[in-house]
Design a protein around this motif. Structure first.
Motif, PDB file in Angstrom:
ATOM      1  N   LEU A  27       0.822  -1.216   0.000  1.00  0.00           N
ATOM      2  CA  LEU A  27       0.000   0.000   0.000  1.00  0.00           C
ATOM      3  C   LEU A  27       0.862   1.274   0.000  1.00  0.00           C
ATOM      4  O   LEU A  27       0.409   2.335  -0.426  1.00  0.00           O
ATOM      5  N   GLU A  28       2.117   1.147   0.510  1.00  0.00           N
ATOM      6  CA  GLU A  28       3.015   2.311   0.558  1.00  0.00           C
ATOM      7  C   GLU A  28       3.387   2.798  -0.840  1.00  0.00           C
ATOM      8  O   GLU A  28       3.790   3.930  -1.034  1.00  0.00           O
ATOM      9  N   TYR A  29       3.223   1.906  -1.813  1.00  0.00           N
ATOM     10  CA  TYR A  29       3.575   2.288  -3.187  1.00  0.00           C
ATOM     11  C   TYR A  29       2.476   3.100  -3.870  1.00  0.00           C
ATOM     12  O   TYR A  29       2.669   3.634  -4.941  1.00  0.00           O
ATOM     13  N   LEU A  30       1.285   3.190  -3.248  1.00  0.00           N
ATOM     14  CA  LEU A  30       0.195   3.940  -3.860  1.00  0.00           C
ATOM     15  C   LEU A  30       0.425   5.444  -3.682  1.00  0.00           C
ATOM     16  O   LEU A  30       0.928   5.883  -2.644  1.00  0.00           O
ATOM     17  N   ASP A  31      -0.012   6.211  -4.706  1.00  0.00           N
ATOM     18  CA  ASP A  31       0.174   7.670  -4.655  1.00  0.00           C
ATOM     19  C   ASP A  31      -0.737   8.312  -3.616  1.00  0.00           C
ATOM     20  O   ASP A  31      -0.336   9.213  -2.898  1.00  0.00           O
ATOM     21  N   LYS A  32      -1.961   7.869  -3.614  1.00  0.00           N
ATOM     22  CA  LYS A  32      -2.913   8.448  -2.645  1.00  0.00           C
ATOM     23  C   LYS A  32      -3.796   7.345  -2.048  1.00  0.00           C
ATOM     24  O   LYS A  32      -3.881   6.239  -2.601  1.00  0.00           O
ATOM     25  N   ASN A  33      -4.418   7.698  -0.938  1.00  0.00           N
ATOM     26  CA  ASN A  33      -5.279   6.749  -0.224  1.00  0.00           C
ATOM     27  C   ASN A  33      -6.516   6.439  -1.072  1.00  0.00           C
ATOM     28  O   ASN A  33      -7.315   7.333  -1.350  1.00  0.00           O
ATOM     29  N   PRO A  34      -6.711   5.187  -1.482  1.00  0.00           N
ATOM     30  CA  PRO A  34      -7.883   4.874  -2.318  1.00  0.00           C
ATOM     31  C   PRO A  34      -9.157   4.641  -1.524  1.00  0.00           C
ATOM     32  O   PRO A  34     -10.237   4.499  -2.090  1.00  0.00           O
ATOM     33  N   LEU A  35      -9.000   4.560  -0.202  1.00  0.00           N
ATOM     34  CA  LEU A  35     -10.183   4.202   0.619  1.00  0.00           C
ATOM     35  C   LEU A  35     -10.998   5.445   0.960  1.00  0.00           C
ATOM     36  O   LEU A  35     -10.428   6.503   1.288  1.00  0.00           O
ATOM     37  N   PRO A  36     -12.324   5.296   0.956  1.00  0.00           N
ATOM     38  CA  PRO A  36     -13.152   6.442   1.343  1.00  0.00           C
ATOM     39  C   PRO A  36     -13.335   6.487   2.861  1.00  0.00           C
ATOM     40  O   PRO A  36     -13.087   5.482   3.542  1.00  0.00           O
ATOM     41  N   ALA A  37     -13.753   7.653   3.338  1.00  0.00           N
ATOM     42  CA  ALA A  37     -14.141   7.714   4.760  1.00  0.00           C
ATOM     43  C   ALA A  37     -15.465   6.931   4.908  1.00  0.00           C
ATOM     44  O   ALA A  37     -16.253   6.858   3.968  1.00  0.00           O
ATOM     45  N   THR A  38     -15.622   6.338   6.081  1.00  0.00           N
ATOM     46  CA  THR A  38     -16.806   5.477   6.271  1.00  0.00           C
ATOM     47  C   THR A  38     -17.537   5.853   7.570  1.00  0.00           C
ATOM     48  O   THR A  38     -16.894   6.172   8.568  1.00  0.00           O
ATOM     49  N   LEU A  39     -18.853   5.781   7.486  1.00  0.00           N
ATOM     50  CA  LEU A  39     -19.656   5.940   8.712  1.00  0.00           C
ATOM     51  C   LEU A  39     -20.297   4.581   9.025  1.00  0.00           C
ATOM     52  O   LEU A  39     -20.907   3.966   8.140  1.00  0.00           O
ATOM     53  N   LEU A  40     -20.134   4.131  10.257  1.00  0.00           N
ATOM     54  CA  LEU A  40     -20.812   2.888  10.681  1.00  0.00           C
ATOM     55  C   LEU A  40     -22.039   3.291  11.496  1.00  0.00           C
ATOM     56  O   LEU A  40     -21.898   3.831  12.601  1.00  0.00           O
ATOM     57  N   VAL A  41     -23.199   3.068  10.949  1.00  0.00           N
ATOM     58  CA  VAL A  41     -24.455   3.499  11.592  1.00  0.00           C
ATOM     59  C   VAL A  41     -25.136   2.292  12.245  1.00  0.00           C
ATOM     60  O   VAL A  41     -25.414   1.293  11.577  1.00  0.00           O
ATOM     61  N   THR A  42     -25.330   2.411  13.559  1.00  0.00           N
ATOM     62  CA  THR A  42     -26.048   1.338  14.269  1.00  0.00           C
ATOM     63  C   THR A  42     -27.483   1.793  14.511  1.00  0.00           C
ATOM     64  O   THR A  42     -27.702   2.793  15.199  1.00  0.00           O
ATOM     65  N   PRO A  43     -28.452   1.095  13.919  1.00  0.00           N
ATOM     66  CA  PRO A  43     -29.844   1.506  14.128  1.00  0.00           C
ATOM     67  C   PRO A  43     -30.316   1.190  15.550  1.00  0.00           C
ATOM     68  O   PRO A  43     -29.698   0.374  16.247  1.00  0.00           O
ATOM     69  N   THR A  44     -31.390   1.853  15.954  1.00  0.00           N
ATOM     70  CA  THR A  44     -32.006   1.499  17.246  1.00  0.00           C
ATOM     71  C   THR A  44     -32.589   0.075  17.129  1.00  0.00           C
ATOM     72  O   THR A  44     -32.740  -0.448  16.024  1.00  0.00           O
ATOM     73  N   THR A  45     -32.923  -0.524  18.259  1.00  0.00           N
ATOM     74  CA  THR A  45     -33.458  -1.897  18.253  1.00  0.00           C
ATOM     75  C   THR A  45     -34.688  -1.984  17.348  1.00  0.00           C
ATOM     76  O   THR A  45     -34.839  -2.920  16.581  1.00  0.00           O
TER      77      THR A  45
END
Lengths: 232, 325
Positions: free
Chosen positions: B133-151
């Motif tokens: 991964l160090e050889y990549l020019d830029k971070n390919p991963l997006p930011a992520t939100l983990l949403v936990t719904p109510t019961t």
């Protein structure tokens, strides 16, 4: 005690086994029922022991009309009739004690009372030492006496015997009849169906004679006369 | 002599308590006696009990499958989590704003923000491709939100609706809720539940017929004894009682055999199932029959045994009559 009024019985197929038979047997009386094979002796006993119902006529026992008795009442009526058969009708996989105790177990007597009565009944027929035996360990005469003990253990009002001496020698036959006499002395009404004319002649009891389903004689008859009637 | 008693009526004069006691003793004697009869015919008894037990094992096992499938779907349902992958152009600040907005949703219990950098760190650690991964020019991963719904919102349908709502946020590139397989499992479980009812009813009927036939043979085997009993004044209920108790014992023993079979099957299947659940990072273990379920199974077997024997005794015992021959 027993009252037959114009009783007829026709089996399915049209065979007329009994034809307008009427007679009365008083309480405590002892009588013989005789006739050829097929004369209707067994049918008459079957009617009295509620194995069959009459086609017409009325049968009263101890004041109760049994011609149209309800199915649920039959067992209770049978408990007041002791029945003895030529083939003994014993349960071969049960001991003599269990065979004789059967009517008492059915009536719900306590174990203590049952034991007391069974021992007394077996003592009466001189088989006290055979309590733990099985029927096939006994002779024909002994098996018949077990049948008698079972028929009498719950003190019935009536004792019906169908050819009780059929397979026995004359001495044993006489012993069995003597036993019936003893029970008759206690007030039991006894009716014995037999074709042993010699036995009937010796005993001098009232004899009902059937022929082809009809009652042809009723009374105390002399041995030769009986023989004559039945050899016609 | 019983000269005073009428024909066709019970003769013995017993007190109520004495009658109850005598009846109870007779019941116990006949129940024990009928167990003894089964013991004296071991081959027939074992075969009947096994047939009964195995017949009940199939619906009981299917019931167990449905029960466990439901437990699985419930477990995943309540733990369902929605992953929202944000557009690469979304800044940290915009992402934080989105977190605050989503936290206000009544269906949402918790929102966890994983920045693109953090996601890359985690990926490096967990994937084993760290150096590559160090050889990549830029971070390919997006930011992520983990949403936990109510019961309430974590049920399959509600969670799906929440996902659609969240996907409409302009910062969100894609949302993911991996519940499709759960829907399939639920559908399969529902289908099997219906099959359990159908097959169960048929097998119950077959159990009644098997017991009925076994009792019928036992009655015919004792035809002469029954005739003699009737001759000396036995009522039908007295004669039929040992056969009814035999049906009861067949039911009890068949029910116990069925419980044992189900337990063995559950143990056998738990190995295979644990491999499957491990793939989903779950420590789910198969649950066998509870005490109440096992007792219900035995009770059902007893009812079926009694029904089969009752039908048989009603039909056959009345038909046997003593003869003078």
């Amino acid at each position: 005690m027993i009252h037959f009024n114009n009783v007829s019985k026709t089996y399915p197929g049209g065979f007329l086994a009994l034809k307008n038979v009427s007679f009365e047997l008083a309480a405590g009386e002892m009588a013989f029922l005789t006739g050829h094979s097929g004369a209707g002796k067994s049918t008459l006993l079957k009617l009295m022991s509620l194995m069959e119902k009459p086609t017409s006529g009325k049968i009263q026992i101890n004041g109760s009309e049994i011609s149209n008795i309800k199915y649920k009442d039959i067992p209770y009526a049978r408990r007041k009739i002791g029945m003895i058969f030529q083939n003994h009708n014993l349960l071969m996989d049960r001991t003599i004690f269990d065979n004789v105790a059967l009517p008492l177990v059915i009536e719900g007597y306590s174990h203590k009372e049952t034991r007391k009565r069974v021992e007394a009944a077996l003592d009466k027929v001189h088989l006290s030492d055979k309590l733990r035996c099985f029927p096939n360990m006994l002779s024909g005469g002994e098996q018949q006496r077990v049948g008698i003990a079972r028929a009498l253990v719950n003190k019935p009002l009536i004792l019906l015997a169908d050819e009780p001496t059929g397979n026995l020698d004359p001495k044993l036959s006489l012993d069995i009849i003597r036993l019936f006499e003893e029970f008759n002395d206690f007030g039991v009404t006894v009716l014995i169906a037999t074709h042993d004319l010699g036995l009937i002649a010796r005993m001098k009891y009232r004899t009902l004679t059937l022929k082809q389903g009809s009652m042809i004689t009723d009374g105390i008859v002399e041995g030769l006369q009986v023989r004559h009637e039945n050899n016609e | 002599m019983n000269k005073s008693s009428r024909f066709g009526q019970p003769a013995q004069k017993l007190s109520f308590a004495a009658k109850i006691t005598a009846r109870l003793i007779r019941h116990v004697q006949q129940a024990v006696g009928s167990l003894g009869d089964l013991w004296r015919t071991p081959f027939t008894s074992i075969m009947t009990v096994l047939v009964l037990g195995i017949s009940l094992t199939l619906p009981a096992t299917l019931h167990l499958f449905v029960k466990n499938a439901k437990a699985i779907s419930e477990q995943w349902d309540t733990a369902s989590e929605i992953s929202l992958f944000l557009k690469l152009s979304v800044t940290d600040k915009a992402a934080q704003n989105l977190v605050h907005r989503i936290e206000l949703y009544p269906e949402v219990a918790k929102v966890t923000y994983i920045s693109a950098d953090k996601a890359l760190e985690e990926f490096k650690t967990l994937s084993g491709f760290g150096q590559a991964l160090e050889y990549l020019d830029k971070n390919p991963l997006p930011a992520t939100l983990l949403v936990t719904p109510t019961t309430r919102a974590s049920q399959t349908q509600a969670a799906g609706e929440l996902l659609l709502k969240l996907e409409k946020e302009r910062e969100v590139q894609q949302g993911k809720l991996d519940l499709e397989w759960l829907s399939r499992l639920e559908a399969i479980a529902k289908l099997i539940e219906d099959i359990v009812v159908g097959i169960g009813a048929l097998l119950c009927l077959s159990v009644v017929l098997i017991i009925g036939n076994t009792i019928r043979l036992a009655i015919l085997n004792q035809k002469d004894a029954i005739a003699v009993m009737k001759l000396v004044g036995a009522t039908d209920s007295f004669i039929q009682r040992p056969f009814l108790y035999a049906g009861l014992w067949y039911g009890v023993l068949g029910g116990v055999v069925s419980c044992i079979c189900v337990a063995i099957l559950a143990k056998y299947l738990s190995g295979a199932l644990s491999e499957l659940t491990n793939l989903y990072q779950s420590n789910f273990t198969i649950s066998g029959l509870s005490f109440v379920e096992a007792m219900t199974l035995i009770l059902l077997a007893v009812i079926l045994g009694l029904s089969g024997s009752y039908i048989s005794v009603r039909k056959h015992i009345r038909a046997i009559e003593p003869t003078a021959d």
